[in-house]
Design an enzyme around this catalytic site. Structure first.
Site, PDB file in Angstrom:
ATOM      1  N   GLY A 247       0.861  -1.184   0.000  1.00 40.55           N
ATOM      2  CA  GLY A 247       0.000   0.000   0.000  1.00 40.55           C
ATOM      3  C   GLY A 247       0.894   1.230   0.000  1.00 40.55           C
ATOM      4  N   ALA A 248       0.851   1.968  -1.096  1.00 46.25           N
ATOM      5  CA  ALA A 248       1.703   3.168  -1.190  1.00 46.25           C
ATOM      6  C   ALA A 248       0.857   4.423  -1.044  1.00 46.25           C
ATOM      7  CB  ALA A 248       2.458   3.168  -2.523  1.00 46.25           C
TER       8      ALA A 248
ATOM      9  N   HIS B 259      -1.297   6.994   1.836  1.00 49.89           N
ATOM     10  CA  HIS B 259      -0.771   7.929   2.847  1.00 49.89           C
ATOM     11  C   HIS B 259       0.046   7.228   3.928  1.00 49.89           C
ATOM     12  CE1 HIS B 259      -3.909  10.732   1.253  1.00 49.89           C
ATOM     13  NE2 HIS B 259      -2.859  11.519   1.381  1.00 49.89           N
TER      14      HIS B 259
ATOM     15  N   GLY C  21       1.209   4.082   3.967  1.00 52.34           N
ATOM     16  CA  GLY C  21       2.299   3.278   3.411  1.00 52.34           C
ATOM     17  C   GLY C  21       3.507   4.119   3.043  1.00 52.34           C
TER      18      GLY C  21
ATOM     19  N   ARG D  50     -14.486   2.567  11.933  1.00 55.29           N
ATOM     20  CA  ARG D  50     -13.454   1.675  11.371  1.00 55.29           C
ATOM     21  C   ARG D  50     -14.086   0.361  10.907  1.00 55.29           C
ATOM     22  NH1 ARG D  50     -11.093   4.224  15.892  1.00 55.29           N
ATOM     23  NH2 ARG D  50      -9.177   5.353  15.411  1.00 55.29           N
TER      24      ARG D  50
ATOM     25  N   HIS E 145      -8.453  -1.276  18.725  1.00 50.93           N
ATOM     26  CA  HIS E 145      -8.259   0.048  18.132  1.00 50.93           C
ATOM     27  C   HIS E 145      -9.601   0.543  17.633  1.00 50.93           C
ATOM     28  CE1 HIS E 145      -6.307   3.327  16.135  1.00 50.93           C
ATOM     29  NE2 HIS E 145      -6.624   2.913  14.935  1.00 50.93           N
TER      30      HIS E 145
HETATM   31  O1  TXD Z   1      -3.767   2.802  13.746  1.00 47.75           O
HETATM   32  C1  TXD Z   1      -4.003   2.264  12.711  1.00 47.75           C
HETATM   33  N1  TXD Z   1      -3.898   0.954  12.613  1.00 47.75           N
HETATM   34  C2  TXD Z   1      -4.392   3.045  11.521  1.00 47.75           C
HETATM   35  C3  TXD Z   1      -5.010   2.375  10.419  1.00 47.75           C
HETATM   36  C4  TXD Z   1      -4.125   4.432  11.448  1.00 47.75           C
HETATM   37  C5  TXD Z   1      -4.363   5.119  10.292  1.00 47.75           C
HETATM   38  C6  TXD Z   1      -4.907   4.493   9.089  1.00 47.75           C
HETATM   39  N2  TXD Z   1      -5.304   3.156   9.282  1.00 47.75           N
HETATM   40  C7  TXD Z   1      -5.778   2.374   8.138  1.00 47.75           C
HETATM   41  O2  TXD Z   1      -4.711   2.168   7.218  1.00 47.75           O
HETATM   42  C8  TXD Z   1      -6.858   3.019   7.290  1.00 47.75           C
HETATM   43  O3  TXD Z   1      -8.111   2.935   7.909  1.00 47.75           O
HETATM   44  C9  TXD Z   1      -6.758   2.175   6.038  1.00 47.75           C
HETATM   45  O4  TXD Z   1      -7.445   0.954   6.197  1.00 47.75           O
HETATM   46  C10 TXD Z   1      -5.261   1.909   5.914  1.00 47.75           C
HETATM   47  C11 TXD Z   1      -4.550   2.760   4.869  1.00 47.75           C
HETATM   48  O5  TXD Z   1      -4.821   4.105   5.074  1.00 47.75           O
HETATM   49  P1  TXD Z   1      -4.271   5.220   4.052  1.00 47.75           P
HETATM   50  O6  TXD Z   1      -4.609   6.542   4.636  1.00 47.75           O
HETATM   51  O7  TXD Z   1      -2.866   4.913   3.696  1.00 47.75           O
HETATM   52  O8  TXD Z   1      -5.213   4.954   2.787  1.00 47.75           O
HETATM   53  P2  TXD Z   1      -4.902   5.393   1.261  1.00 47.75           P
HETATM   54  O9  TXD Z   1      -4.099   6.636   1.229  1.00 47.75           O
HETATM   55  O10 TXD Z   1      -6.209   5.343   0.561  1.00 47.75           O
HETATM   56  O11 TXD Z   1      -3.969   4.223   0.720  1.00 47.75           O
HETATM   57  C12 TXD Z   1      -4.416   2.919   0.567  1.00 47.75           C
HETATM   58  C13 TXD Z   1      -3.602   2.319  -0.540  1.00 47.75           C
HETATM   59  C14 TXD Z   1      -3.878   2.950  -1.913  1.00 47.75           C
HETATM   60  O12 TXD Z   1      -2.679   3.425  -2.490  1.00 47.75           O
HETATM   61  C15 TXD Z   1      -4.473   1.795  -2.716  1.00 47.75           C
HETATM   62  O13 TXD Z   1      -4.132   1.844  -4.118  1.00 47.75           O
HETATM   63  C16 TXD Z   1      -3.843   0.610  -2.027  1.00 47.75           C
HETATM   64  O14 TXD Z   1      -3.915   0.923  -0.648  1.00 47.75           O
HETATM   65  N3  TXD Z   1      -4.527  -0.650  -2.310  1.00 47.75           N
HETATM   66  C17 TXD Z   1      -3.874  -1.784  -2.652  1.00 47.75           C
HETATM   67  N4  TXD Z   1      -2.567  -2.035  -2.775  1.00 47.75           N
HETATM   68  C18 TXD Z   1      -2.206  -3.293  -3.142  1.00 47.75           C
HETATM   69  N5  TXD Z   1      -3.107  -4.276  -3.374  1.00 47.75           N
HETATM   70  C19 TXD Z   1      -4.430  -4.058  -3.234  1.00 47.75           C
HETATM   71  N6  TXD Z   1      -5.310  -5.046  -3.444  1.00 47.75           N
HETATM   72  C20 TXD Z   1      -4.867  -2.759  -2.858  1.00 47.75           C
HETATM   73  N7  TXD Z   1      -6.065  -2.199  -2.644  1.00 47.75           N
HETATM   74  C21 TXD Z   1      -5.843  -0.909  -2.321  1.00 47.75           C
END
Ligand code: TXD
Length: 311
Positions: free
Chosen positions: A9-10, A12, A14, A88, A175
């Protein structure tokens, strides 16, 4: 040989985790996402930043799990984040599929890795990762407690006007809004905050900590927090790769500890090169125990919604 860290996951969280792992020189970093070009672009940008305040880490972006092979650490962040008004738990169905797919592939490519799950709903997603990877519980954990305690530490520092470095906070449980911030074990320069603040201020700090994620979501409107979550995941990687035996609050699979069985919960654990070396059990009052069990019930109710092939 250098350590290898895969960040799935790249988005925010990641990119922030990858950036911090690289800046801390924890190892070489592979950033993988389903979107073509985006992880490659972000990784190249990060690598081009490395000569400035120099840090020595190879950072590459990819869409192919073959490039992640042989990783020491897998940080799982792929998945949908919350939008205003969402809990969540609303992310459950979609993110189960994403965690299944990503962890299925990444764990095959790196069978000896330690998995740190960040995707929400955290305590359920880390259980999906454990079941899909088949890895032992020591090598599958979740990041949330460091973030929740960091938020509480920040609020304590704001309230008392002291350095965040003097603060320590203790948050147990899942969480979610049912998390259990413990004032008795939260300190400023070693002094419990129960000696420093009136109960109504402590209650306000606890409430703001519980809702800390939602506060950012409603301000951002388009997604959730990432600076603190990304850095928190990097701190776990640092404790593991440095074999620090460091005690940090993480989501760990419990088998009897705290009277809970077969469930992931945020508890203090000792992290080292093998992953979770031990779960630290602290004594809880009856009220604290009741709050922890309420939080466990909230997590268990998500397990019941798992699709049949994960049960
Ligand atoms: O404390 C904690 N655990 C958390 C959790 C704190 C903050 C955010 N938290 C969770 O992390 C949030 O609720 C999300 O479930 C994840 C990721 O959050 P983020 O803000 O990074 O979301 P983005 O910016 O939308 O990025 C998600 C990326 C995006 O680039 C997608 O293209 C990618 O996930 N994505 C995938 N990558 C690979 N393979 C698959 N199948 C895929 N699906 C989506």
């Amino acid at each position: 040989m250098r350590n290898k860290i895969t960040v799935i996951g790249a988005g925010h969280v990641g990119e922030t985790a990858a950036w911090n792992c690289a800046r801390l020189e924890l190892g070489d970093v592979v950033l993988i996402d389903i979107v073509e070009g985006m992880p490659q672009g972000k990784a190249l940008d990060m690598f081009e930043a490395s000569p400035i305040f120099p840090f020595d880490a190879k950072i590459t972006g990819t869409n192919d799990y073959a490039d992640t092979a042989g990783s020491d650490i897998i940080i799982m962040t792929a998945g949908l984040p919350r939008k205003p008004g969402m809990s969540r738990d609303d992310l459950l169905a979609k993110n189960i599929q994403i965690v299944k797919e990503c962890i299925g592939r990444a764990s095959k490519a790196s069978p000896d890795a330690i998995i740190i799950v960040v995707t929400n709903p955290l305590d359920a997603m880390v259980e999906v990762a454990r079941r899909v990877s088949g890895f032992p519980k020591e090598r599958v954990m979740g990041m949330a407690g460091i973030l929740d305690s960091a938020r509480m530490r920040a609020f304590i520092a704001m309230e008392l006007g002291v350095s965040v470095e003097n603060t320590h906070a203790f948050v147990l449980g899942g969480h979610g809004d049912s998390m259990v911030p413990l004032a008795r074990y939260s300190t400023v320069a070693g002094i419990p905050i129960t000696h420093l603040l009136p109960q109504d201020r402590i209650d306000a700090i606890i409430e703001r900590t519980r809702k800390g994620g939602g506060e950012i979501v409603s301000l951002l409107k388009t997604g959730s927090a990432y600076y603190a979550p990304g850095l928190a995941a990097a701190q776990m990687a640092d404790a593991i790769l440095g074999d620090k035996h460091k005690i940090l609050p993480c989501a760990a699979y419990l088998e009897g500890e705290y009277g809970l069985d077969g469930i992931y919960m945020g508890v203090p654990v000792q992290l080292g090169r093998k992953g979770i070396e031990k779960v630290i059990e602290i004594e809880l009052t009856d009220d604290e125990k009741a709050a922890l069990y309420r939080s466990a019930d909230a997590v268990k109710s998500l397990f019941e919604k798992f699709p049949a092939d994960l049960k």
